[in-house]
Motif scaffolding. Structure first.
Motif, PDB file in Angstrom:
ATOM      1  N   ARG A 695       0.836  -1.213   0.000  1.00 24.47           N
ATOM      2  CA  ARG A 695       0.000   0.000   0.000  1.00 24.47           C
ATOM      3  C   ARG A 695       0.868   1.259   0.000  1.00 24.47           C
ATOM      4  NH1 ARG A 695      -5.003   1.747   0.673  1.00 24.47           N
ATOM      5  NH2 ARG A 695      -5.907  -0.310   1.017  1.00 24.47           N
ATOM      6  N   GLN A 696       1.937   1.218   0.776  1.00 19.04           N
ATOM      7  CA  GLN A 696       2.834   2.376   0.838  1.00 19.04           C
ATOM      8  C   GLN A 696       3.461   2.646  -0.531  1.00 19.04           C
ATOM      9  OE1 GLN A 696       5.916   1.902   3.743  1.00 19.04           O
ATOM     10  NE2 GLN A 696       6.725   3.974   3.488  1.00 19.04           N
ATOM     11  N   ILE A 697       3.891   1.560  -1.212  1.00 15.42           N
ATOM     12  CA  ILE A 697       4.469   1.714  -2.558  1.00 15.42           C
ATOM     13  C   ILE A 697       3.420   2.278  -3.506  1.00 15.42           C
ATOM     14  CG2 ILE A 697       5.403   0.455  -4.534  1.00 15.42           C
ATOM     15  CD1 ILE A 697       6.649  -1.511  -2.519  1.00 15.42           C
ATOM     16  N   PHE A 698       2.228   1.740  -3.450  1.00 10.12           N
ATOM     17  CA  PHE A 698       1.133   2.185  -4.317  1.00 10.12           C
ATOM     18  C   PHE A 698       0.848   3.671  -4.107  1.00 10.12           C
ATOM     19  CE2 PHE A 698      -3.582   2.862  -4.344  1.00 10.12           C
ATOM     20  CZ  PHE A 698      -3.759   2.839  -5.718  1.00 10.12           C
ATOM     21  N   GLU A 699       0.692   4.066  -2.868  1.00  8.35           N
ATOM     22  CA  GLU A 699       0.274   5.446  -2.579  1.00  8.35           C
ATOM     23  C   GLU A 699       1.359   6.472  -2.878  1.00  8.35           C
ATOM     24  OE1 GLU A 699      -1.073   5.164   1.446  1.00  8.35           O
ATOM     25  OE2 GLU A 699      -3.072   4.407   0.862  1.00  8.35           O
ATOM     26  N   SER A 700       2.616   6.035  -2.951  1.00  2.00           N
ATOM     27  CA  SER A 700       3.707   6.974  -3.185  1.00  2.00           C
ATOM     28  C   SER A 700       4.161   7.021  -4.640  1.00  2.00           C
ATOM     29  CB  SER A 700       4.909   6.611  -2.298  1.00  2.00           C
ATOM     30  OG  SER A 700       5.387   5.315  -2.628  1.00  2.00           O
ATOM     31  N   ASN A 701       3.469   6.306  -5.531  1.00  2.05           N
ATOM     32  CA  ASN A 701       3.896   6.230  -6.931  1.00  2.05           C
ATOM     33  C   ASN A 701       2.746   6.626  -7.857  1.00  2.05           C
ATOM     34  OD1 ASN A 701       4.564   5.338  -9.577  1.00  2.05           O
ATOM     35  ND2 ASN A 701       5.918   3.752  -8.779  1.00  2.05           N
ATOM     36  N   PRO A 702       2.770   7.865  -8.380  1.00  4.36           N
ATOM     37  CA  PRO A 702       1.659   8.343  -9.231  1.00  4.36           C
ATOM     38  C   PRO A 702       1.409   7.452 -10.444  1.00  4.36           C
ATOM     39  CG  PRO A 702       3.097  10.154  -8.612  1.00  4.36           C
ATOM     40  CD  PRO A 702       3.777   8.910  -8.156  1.00  4.36           C
ATOM     41  N   ARG A 703       2.481   6.947 -11.063  1.00  5.88           N
ATOM     42  CA  ARG A 703       2.295   6.079 -12.240  1.00  5.88           C
ATOM     43  C   ARG A 703       1.556   4.806 -11.853  1.00  5.88           C
ATOM     44  NH1 ARG A 703       6.303   5.729 -16.186  1.00  5.88           N
ATOM     45  NH2 ARG A 703       7.927   5.808 -14.573  1.00  5.88           N
ATOM     46  N   LEU A 740       4.450  -4.917  -7.068  1.00  6.17           N
ATOM     47  CA  LEU A 740       4.549  -3.459  -7.003  1.00  6.17           C
ATOM     48  C   LEU A 740       5.972  -3.013  -6.666  1.00  6.17           C
ATOM     49  CD1 LEU A 740       1.190  -2.425  -5.273  1.00  6.17           C
ATOM     50  CD2 LEU A 740       1.669  -3.122  -7.635  1.00  6.17           C
ATOM     51  N   LYS A 741       6.663  -3.774  -5.863  1.00  5.48           N
ATOM     52  CA  LYS A 741       8.036  -3.435  -5.502  1.00  5.48           C
ATOM     53  C   LYS A 741       8.935  -3.410  -6.730  1.00  5.48           C
ATOM     54  CE  LYS A 741      11.656  -2.729  -2.904  1.00  5.48           C
ATOM     55  NZ  LYS A 741      11.889  -1.389  -2.320  1.00  5.48           N
ATOM     56  N   ASP A 742       8.752  -4.381  -7.626  1.00  7.06           N
ATOM     57  CA  ASP A 742       9.618  -4.487  -8.804  1.00  7.06           C
ATOM     58  C   ASP A 742       9.116  -3.687 -10.003  1.00  7.06           C
ATOM     59  OD1 ASP A 742      11.481  -6.065  -7.548  1.00  7.06           O
ATOM     60  OD2 ASP A 742      10.812  -7.962  -8.417  1.00  7.06           O
ATOM     61  N   PHE A 743       7.952  -3.051  -9.878  1.00  2.00           N
ATOM     62  CA  PHE A 743       7.306  -2.394 -11.022  1.00  2.00           C
ATOM     63  C   PHE A 743       8.179  -1.305 -11.637  1.00  2.00           C
ATOM     64  CE2 PHE A 743       4.597   1.098 -12.598  1.00  2.00           C
ATOM     65  CZ  PHE A 743       3.933   0.453 -13.626  1.00  2.00           C
ATOM     66  N   GLU A 744       8.673  -0.374 -10.857  1.00  3.67           N
ATOM     67  CA  GLU A 744       9.422   0.762 -11.405  1.00  3.67           C
ATOM     68  C   GLU A 744      10.703   0.317 -12.103  1.00  3.67           C
ATOM     69  OE1 GLU A 744       9.200   3.995 -12.144  1.00  3.67           O
ATOM     70  OE2 GLU A 744       7.105   3.831 -11.611  1.00  3.67           O
ATOM     71  N   GLU A 745      11.411  -0.613 -11.481  1.00  2.00           N
ATOM     72  CA  GLU A 745      12.636  -1.114 -12.125  1.00  2.00           C
ATOM     73  C   GLU A 745      12.305  -1.835 -13.429  1.00  2.00           C
ATOM     74  OE1 GLU A 745      16.074  -3.120 -10.455  1.00  2.00           O
ATOM     75  OE2 GLU A 745      15.415  -2.490  -8.463  1.00  2.00           O
TER      76      GLU A 745
END
Length: 803
Positions: A695-703, A740-745
């Motif tokens: 949830r923290q990753i989700f809420e802090s990543n606009p994309r 979600l953790k690996d999404f940005e990379e």
């Protein structure tokens, strides 16, 4: 034996006429295929018979490879290739005026496996024969394969795979080798002549009838055997099976691969299947060994039995049962022989995939086997308690908390336990099976999986094979390590252009298939991005889907922006009872429906989810792939083999450091693979400290907010239920596989893919480098190590060194 085109033509025309009373011009494609199969079988028959006779005469040690799955693919071209007559037969067929391709296509692709496990077993059968190793496969002749997958409104629907409806030209029924397998009833021990013997009451007997298929070695005149068992009513027992329900019980036993085990009846059927295979196979082995007229205490000198994953672990108590109950060996003699004979491959890291059977189920279905398992467990505990103490001993017990742990039995009853990639084996030793590694450190070893380049290059990609032959000769076909010579061509412009042309033609071939079968037009000049494997949450097809949504949103926000066109290609089946996996399939199909029909998108983005993915479709897709998606959560994939097949065909790998990806990275170098994501160590640290917050990753990543909201805001049509479930799994229920953790990379590394593809020369330099480094992932090398280090079996081909 040299075959001439004219000789083949005459023989083939005679076979067609003899089988069907028709000329070749009048026969249907299936009749032509069946006749060609019969011709090939007779052509190989002399080698098959001679091989068997030689093994028996020389009393060579033999391997018996037990697997619930074998996924052979179509066998016609493979058999022709291995016999060395593919080109002659193709020329002869075309000289007659027939279409060789349509004859090949008439063969069924039997789905006798679920994915990598079954395909690996078939690659191994090919390598065992090609290396001249005496060995047989033992499996089940399923009346229906896994299932045929159909998409209806984007949902997976399972249709029976009736692969035997027209018979199977490759098999030979051996009713004279049938054995009886006993189920149910009660067993008690009675003294007879100073020995305890089992007395059975109210048991049900089922006849196991073997169907044998020739496993033809690659141009070495050696033919091994694959034996698949079919369940039938014993002729002397027809009176006991007079009711329809009783007959159905027998038919069910070998009707379907992996019956739905989400209910009790399905689990019972699966247990019966496993015991049926083990009992029939072990009885057959002991019967053969007794023909050698050697003492049964010497059986380990002539027999090696390999347990492929936990499904055939009942081989261990069944082996003990036969030696003590039927052959009057002592427990100690039987147990020592068992450990020397048995070896076990673990194929999974996940505890839930290691089979456990309720005690009551085993007692009811195979009561004598349960008694033997109890005794194995009692002796194990008695022996280990004073050495290792209570905690470690009871952690390794076979019977715990009301269930029988099949992996525990496979380890305790074997002399060798291997993982299937270096990372996998390390995790088994340090995490998943740590208590056993502490107890039996010398039993554990690694045997990284492999693929057979005969099917995945020579058959699937004939143009690439021809190019390799032109550059480095043909020695690589028997010595895959020779592919490394291709490294000398990575800076040669002409070779890179030829490789690009081969890839483009393969992509055009797949594009024609997609247009014909799915009515989707895809651009062969786009990147073909491929993820082909079972649909499972840990394999993270979902991460791939979120990336597609992200690209789609970027295009919608700026339709005129320059973007590298890409075609995302999926092939995957979900287990019938695996609802979440089926919801992901629906999501991907809904995304495909959205993007493929959006005029703003055009050719910049396409999504293709092929129905009913299997070996034949893999042979079409893999040569066309530019990008290989190997994106499982690090620490979850035991090995993977699609990564090896795609690499050998020149695809560049986008990967986490999971399974055999680690070893691919080691061979090609970090600059020739696209790595991203958590490491296995980081994943285990999250497990230990419990600090992961999706949830923290989700809420802090606009994309990420934009992408995940499409699952629930109607952007993607017709996924109200599926979208909500998937959204909640990622945000509410803390994202079990760290998507979600690996999404940005992952997004970042995909940009690198786009950038590199702009420079075709640089791209194909890396592509050729991958091909040149694919040799070590040959199943031949894997099997050499099994034969040398575990089975202790010598090749019958003197020029092959098993080292």
């Amino acid at each position: 034996m040299t075959l001439q085109v004219e000789e083949f033509r005459k023989d083939y025309e005679r076979v067609v006429k003899g089988m069907y009373g028709l000329s070749v011009e009048e026969a249907s494609p299936f009749q032509l295929y069946n006749a060609l199969g019969a011709y090939v079988k007779s052509f190989a028959g002399e080698h098959w018979s001679r091989t068997k006779t030689e093994y028996e005469k020389k009393q060579v040690k033999q391997l018996y490879y037990f697997s619930m799955e074998f996924l052979p693919g179509r066998m016609l071209k493979s058999n022709l290739l291995n016999l060395g007559i593919l080109d002659v037969v193709r020329e002869g067929i075309e000289d007659i005026g027939l279409d060789f391709h349509s004859i090949v296509q008439a063969e069924e692709d039997p789905a006798l496996g679920n994915g990598g496990l079954g395909r690996l077993a078939s690659c191994f059968m090919d390598s065992i024969a090609s290396l001249g190793i005496p060995g047989s496969g033992s499996g089940i002749r399923y009346r229906y394969g896994l299932f045929q997958q159909r998409f209806i409104d984007g949902h997976q629907v399972e249709v029976p795979d009736n692969w035997l409806r027209n018979g199977n030209v490759w098999e030979v029924r051996k009713e004279n080798k049938a054995v009886n397998v006993r189920f149910g009833g009660q067993v008690y021990m009675a003294e007879q002549k100073g020995r305890l013997i089992p007395v059975y009451e109210n048991t049900r007997t089922i006849l196991a009838v073997p169907y044998d298929t020739a496993m033809i070695g690659y141009q070495n005149e050696l033919v091994n055997n694959l034996r698949l068992w079919s369940a039938e009513i014993p002729p002397e027992d027809y009176v006991h099976y007079s009711s329809i329900s009783a007959q159905q019980e027998v038919n069910q036993l070998t009707e379907v691969l992996y019956p739905d085990d989400s209910n009790y009846e399905g689990r019972i059927l699966r247990l019966r299947q496993e015991y049926f295979l083990c009992s029939a196979g072990i009885q057959s082995i002991v019967r053969y060994y007794k023909k050698l007229q050697l003492p049964l205490t010497m059986i380990a000198e002539k027999v090696a039995i390999h347990i492929n994953d936990t499904h055939p672990a009942l081989c261990i108590p069944e082996f003990i049962r036969i030696l003590i109950d039927e052959e009057q060996l002592t427990w100690e003699q039987a147990w020592e022989s068992c450990k020397k004979v048995m070896s076990y491959t673990n194929h999974t890291i996940m505890q839930e995939a290691m089979e456990k059977w309720p005690i009551e189920m085993l007692k009811a279905e195979v009561p004598r086997i349960y008694q033997i398992i109890e005794e194995i467990n009692r002796r194990h505990i008695e022996k280990k308690l004073p050495l290792y103490g209570e905690e470690l001993t009871y952690q390794t017990a076979i019977i715990r908390e009301g269930v029988v742990n099949m992996a525990h039995m496979a380890i305790i009853g074997s002399h060798s336990v291997n993982g299937v990639a270096q990372l996998h084996t390390t995790i088994l030793k340090n995490e998943v099976l740590k208590p056993f590694y502490e107890m039996y450190p010398t039993r554990f070893n690694n045997k990284t999986n492999g693929i057979t380049q005969r099917r995945w290059l020579q058959l699937a990609n004939e143009e690439l094979t021809q190019l390799i032959d032109e550059k480095i000769g043909t020695a690589w076909k028997k010595k895959p390590s020779e592919l490394t010579i291709l490294k000398g061509f990575v800076n040669e412009d002409e070779t890179l252009k030829q490789l690009e042309d081969v890839k483009l033609r393969n992509k055009k071939r797949f594009a024609r298939y997609v247009k014909e079968k799915m009515d989707i037009t895809i651009d062969p000049n786009a990147i073909f991005d491929v993820q082909i494997k079972r649909l499972h949450a840990y394999k993270r097809q979902l991460l791939n889907a979120l990336h597609i949504i992200s690209r789609y949103l970027e295009i919608k926000e700026n339709p005129n922006a320059a973007i590298q066109p890409r075609v995302f290609i999926f092939g995957a089946k979900a287990a019938p009872s695996y609802l979440y996996a089926k919801q992901i399939i629906k999501l991907i199909n809904a995304i495909a429906e959205l993007v493929n029909n959006d005029p703003d998108v055009g050719d910049k983005l396409k999504v293709v989810f092929v129905e009913n993915y299997g070996v034949t479709l893999a042979e079409l897709i893999i040569p066309a792939a530019d990008v290989s998606e190997q994106i499982s959560l690090a620490s979850k994939e035991a090995s993977g083999t699609s990564n090896m097949k795609l690499m050998a065909n020149g695809a560049l790998t986008v990967a986490t450091l999971d399974g055999a990806n680690v070893e691919i990275r080691n061979y090609v170098g970090e600059e020739n693979i696209f790595l991203f994501g958590l490491t296995s160590q980081e994943v285990y640290e999250y497990y230990e400290n419990g600090t992961y917050s999706s949830r923290q990753i989700f809420e802090s990543n606009p994309r990420l907010i934009k992408v995940l909201n499409t699952l629930i805001d109607g952007t993607i049509p017709d996924i109200q239920e599926e979208g909500r479930v998937i959204f909640d799994s990622l945000v509410q229920y803390n994202d079990e596989y760290f998507v979600l953790k690996d999404f940005e990379e992952y997004i970042s590394v995909q940009r690198e893919v786009d950038e590199l593809y702009q420079d075709k020369q640089a791209w194909y330099r890396k592509s050729l480098w991958n091909i040149a480094n694919s040799g070590p992932f040959s199943a031949d090398f894997t099997i050499m190590r099994y034969a040398d280090e575990i089975w202790k079996i010598d090749s019958q081909m003197p020029e092959i060194e098993l080292s």
